[in-house]
Write a protein that holds these residues in place. Structure first.
Motif, PDB file in Angstrom:
ATOM      1  N   VAL A   1       0.616  -1.223  -0.156  1.00  0.00           N
ATOM      2  CA  VAL A   1       0.105   0.324   0.279  1.00  0.00           C
ATOM      3  C   VAL A   1       0.571   1.458  -0.074  1.00  0.00           C
ATOM      4  CG1 VAL A   1      -1.741   0.901   1.416  1.00  0.00           C
ATOM      5  CG2 VAL A   1      -1.930  -0.715   1.097  1.00  0.00           C
ATOM      6  N   SER A   2       2.484   1.408   0.710  1.00  0.00           N
ATOM      7  CA  SER A   2       2.699   2.348   0.483  1.00  0.00           C
ATOM      8  C   SER A   2       3.596   2.885  -0.247  1.00  0.00           C
ATOM      9  CB  SER A   2       3.746   2.360   1.705  1.00  0.00           C
ATOM     10  OG  SER A   2       4.828   1.297   1.820  1.00  0.00           O
ATOM     11  N   ILE A   3       4.287   1.298  -1.370  1.00  0.00           N
ATOM     12  CA  ILE A   3       4.792   1.430  -2.194  1.00  0.00           C
ATOM     13  C   ILE A   3       3.692   2.127  -3.679  1.00  0.00           C
ATOM     14  CG2 ILE A   3       5.722   0.543  -4.080  1.00  0.00           C
ATOM     15  CD1 ILE A   3       7.483  -1.378  -2.162  1.00  0.00           C
ATOM     16  N   SER A   4       2.453   2.338  -3.570  1.00  0.00           N
ATOM     17  CA  SER A   4       1.416   1.962  -4.605  1.00  0.00           C
ATOM     18  C   SER A   4       1.043   3.634  -4.342  1.00  0.00           C
ATOM     19  CB  SER A   4       0.371   0.998  -4.424  1.00  0.00           C
ATOM     20  OG  SER A   4       0.777  -0.012  -4.456  1.00  0.00           O
ATOM     21  N   PHE A   5       0.769   4.307  -3.360  1.00  0.00           N
ATOM     22  CA  PHE A   5       1.165   5.240  -2.645  1.00  0.00           C
ATOM     23  C   PHE A   5       1.942   6.287  -3.425  1.00  0.00           C
ATOM     24  CE2 PHE A   5       0.438   8.903   0.389  1.00  0.00           C
ATOM     25  CZ  PHE A   5      -0.313   9.358   0.286  1.00  0.00           C
ATOM     26  N   ASP A   6       2.767   5.566  -3.378  1.00  0.00           N
ATOM     27  CA  ASP A   6       4.139   6.258  -2.997  1.00  0.00           C
ATOM     28  C   ASP A   6       4.041   6.348  -4.732  1.00  0.00           C
ATOM     29  OD1 ASP A   6       7.698   6.235  -4.942  1.00  0.00           O
ATOM     30  OD2 ASP A   6       6.625   7.614  -3.045  1.00  0.00           O
ATOM     31  N   VAL A   7       3.992   5.141  -5.823  1.00  0.00           N
ATOM     32  CA  VAL A   7       3.291   5.980  -7.333  1.00  0.00           C
ATOM     33  C   VAL A   7       2.853   6.481  -7.811  1.00  0.00           C
ATOM     34  CG1 VAL A   7       2.793   3.864  -9.578  1.00  0.00           C
ATOM     35  CG2 VAL A   7       4.568   3.404  -7.810  1.00  0.00           C
ATOM     36  N   MET A   8       1.429   6.711  -7.041  1.00  0.00           N
ATOM     37  CA  MET A   8       0.270   7.167  -6.669  1.00  0.00           C
ATOM     38  C   MET A   8       0.688   8.898  -7.241  1.00  0.00           C
ATOM     39  SD  MET A   8      -3.126   4.966  -6.682  1.00  0.00           S
ATOM     40  CE  MET A   8      -2.419   5.378  -5.210  1.00  0.00           C
ATOM     41  N   VAL A   9       1.223   9.244  -5.913  1.00  0.00           N
ATOM     42  CA  VAL A   9       1.146  10.748  -5.332  1.00  0.00           C
ATOM     43  C   VAL A   9       2.932  11.404  -5.670  1.00  0.00           C
ATOM     44  CG1 VAL A   9       0.821  12.313  -3.548  1.00  0.00           C
ATOM     45  CG2 VAL A   9      -0.626   9.970  -4.504  1.00  0.00           C
ATOM     46  N   LYS A  10       3.974  10.502  -4.956  1.00  0.00           N
ATOM     47  CA  LYS A  10       4.911  11.249  -4.540  1.00  0.00           C
ATOM     48  C   LYS A  10       5.731  10.794  -6.243  1.00  0.00           C
ATOM     49  CE  LYS A  10       8.158  12.459  -1.634  1.00  0.00           C
ATOM     50  NZ  LYS A  10       8.643  11.412   0.124  1.00  0.00           N
ATOM     51  N   LYS A  11       6.029   9.621  -6.881  1.00  0.00           N
ATOM     52  CA  LYS A  11       6.785   9.141  -7.745  1.00  0.00           C
ATOM     53  C   LYS A  11       8.232   9.596  -7.691  1.00  0.00           C
ATOM     54  CE  LYS A  11       3.451   8.922 -10.970  1.00  0.00           C
ATOM     55  NZ  LYS A  11       2.813   8.982 -12.315  1.00  0.00           N
ATOM     56  N   GLN A  12       8.884   9.079  -6.393  1.00  0.00           N
ATOM     57  CA  GLN A  12      10.216   9.817  -6.291  1.00  0.00           C
ATOM     58  C   GLN A  12      11.207   8.975  -6.737  1.00  0.00           C
ATOM     59  OE1 GLN A  12      10.969   8.806  -1.786  1.00  0.00           O
ATOM     60  NE2 GLN A  12      12.731   9.134  -1.856  1.00  0.00           N
ATOM     61  N   TYR A  13      10.595   7.403  -6.792  1.00  0.00           N
ATOM     62  CA  TYR A  13      12.053   6.427  -7.744  1.00  0.00           C
ATOM     63  C   TYR A  13      11.573   6.602  -9.817  1.00  0.00           C
ATOM     64  CZ  TYR A  13      12.117   4.747  -3.694  1.00  0.00           C
ATOM     65  OH  TYR A  13      12.697   4.577  -1.998  1.00  0.00           O
ATOM     66  N   ASP A  14      12.399   7.275 -10.467  1.00  0.00           N
ATOM     67  CA  ASP A  14      12.821   6.745 -11.498  1.00  0.00           C
ATOM     68  C   ASP A  14      12.484   5.892 -12.486  1.00  0.00           C
ATOM     69  OD1 ASP A  14      14.625   9.566 -11.421  1.00  0.00           O
ATOM     70  OD2 ASP A  14      16.039   8.393 -10.771  1.00  0.00           O
ATOM     71  N   SER A  15      12.214   5.193 -12.587  1.00  0.00           N
ATOM     72  CA  SER A  15      11.319   3.689 -13.135  1.00  0.00           C
ATOM     73  C   SER A  15      10.984   2.186 -12.651  1.00  0.00           C
ATOM     74  CB  SER A  15      12.180   3.336 -13.907  1.00  0.00           C
ATOM     75  OG  SER A  15      13.605   1.883 -12.652  1.00  0.00           O
ATOM     76  N   TYR A  16      10.102   2.259 -12.605  1.00  0.00           N
ATOM     77  CA  TYR A  16       8.975   0.963 -12.860  1.00  0.00           C
ATOM     78  C   TYR A  16       9.641   0.397 -12.338  1.00  0.00           C
ATOM     79  CZ  TYR A  16       5.150   3.423 -13.459  1.00  0.00           C
ATOM     80  OH  TYR A  16       3.778   4.747 -13.594  1.00  0.00           O
ATOM     81  N   PHE A  17      11.271  -0.416 -12.897  1.00  0.00           N
ATOM     82  CA  PHE A  17      12.224  -1.628 -12.534  1.00  0.00           C
ATOM     83  C   PHE A  17      12.863  -1.235 -10.292  1.00  0.00           C
ATOM     84  CE2 PHE A  17      16.574  -2.886 -11.406  1.00  0.00           C
ATOM     85  CZ  PHE A  17      16.134  -4.195 -11.813  1.00  0.00           C
ATOM     86  N   GLN A  18      12.932  -0.106 -10.417  1.00  0.00           N
ATOM     87  CA  GLN A  18      13.191   0.418  -9.266  1.00  0.00           C
ATOM     88  C   GLN A  18      11.772   0.362  -8.260  1.00  0.00           C
ATOM     89  OE1 GLN A  18      14.449   4.323  -8.876  1.00  0.00           O
ATOM     90  NE2 GLN A  18      16.587   3.490  -9.473  1.00  0.00           N
ATOM     91  N   TYR A  19      10.945   0.289  -8.758  1.00  0.00           N
ATOM     92  CA  TYR A  19       9.500   0.269  -7.924  1.00  0.00           C
ATOM     93  C   TYR A  19       9.359  -1.656  -7.819  1.00  0.00           C
ATOM     94  CZ  TYR A  19       7.731   4.899  -6.905  1.00  0.00           C
ATOM     95  OH  TYR A  19       7.604   6.043  -6.760  1.00  0.00           O
ATOM     96  N   PHE A  20       9.624  -2.486  -8.476  1.00  0.00           N
ATOM     97  CA  PHE A  20       9.723  -3.248  -8.623  1.00  0.00           C
ATOM     98  C   PHE A  20      10.696  -4.802  -7.575  1.00  0.00           C
ATOM     99  CE2 PHE A  20       7.165  -3.481 -12.823  1.00  0.00           C
ATOM    100  CZ  PHE A  20       6.371  -3.890 -12.393  1.00  0.00           C
TER     101      PHE A  20
END
Length: 108
Positions: free
Chosen positions: A31-50
């Motif tokens: 949930v916290s990672i998804s919230f970051d993807v939707m709102v903040k986008k702190q990381y550059d690529s989706y690979f970093q999120y994975f």
């Protein structure tokens, strides 16, 4: 431990509760990672999120035991009144270069 030694431990319920606690932690991480993807986008690529999602799956197994160990070690040192020494720390502050000219204001 008492239930384990007296052979009163229900192993099916134990593993079910352990899985539940692990899944609650994993859900909070997702949930916290998804919230970051939707709102903040702190990381550059989706690979970093994975990579974050993959590493959060092992947090309870690898990272949390270290936290528990060092917390217990700190409590033990506090209770036995060990002498704590931080050493010499000098304040350095922030250095700012002032290369800009002051603003000129004109009132007409």
């Amino acid at each position: 431990m008492f239930l384990l030694f007296t052979d009163q431990l229900n192993s099916e319920t134990f593993w079910l509760m352990l899985l539940f606690v692990y899944m609650v932690g994993a859900t909070m991480s997702l949930v916290s990672i998804s919230f970051d993807v939707m709102v903040k986008k702190q990381y550059d690529s989706y690979f970093q999120y994975f990579k974050l999602i993959f590493l959060s799956a092992f947090e309870a197994i690898l990272y949390h035991p270290f936290i528990v160990f060092f917390s217990l070690r700190g409590y033990w040192q506090y209770m036995t009144k060990k002498n704590f020494k931080w050493g010499e720390m000098t304040r350095q502050g922030f250095t700012q270069e002032t290369t800009s000219k002051p603003m000129e204001t004109t009132i007409s």
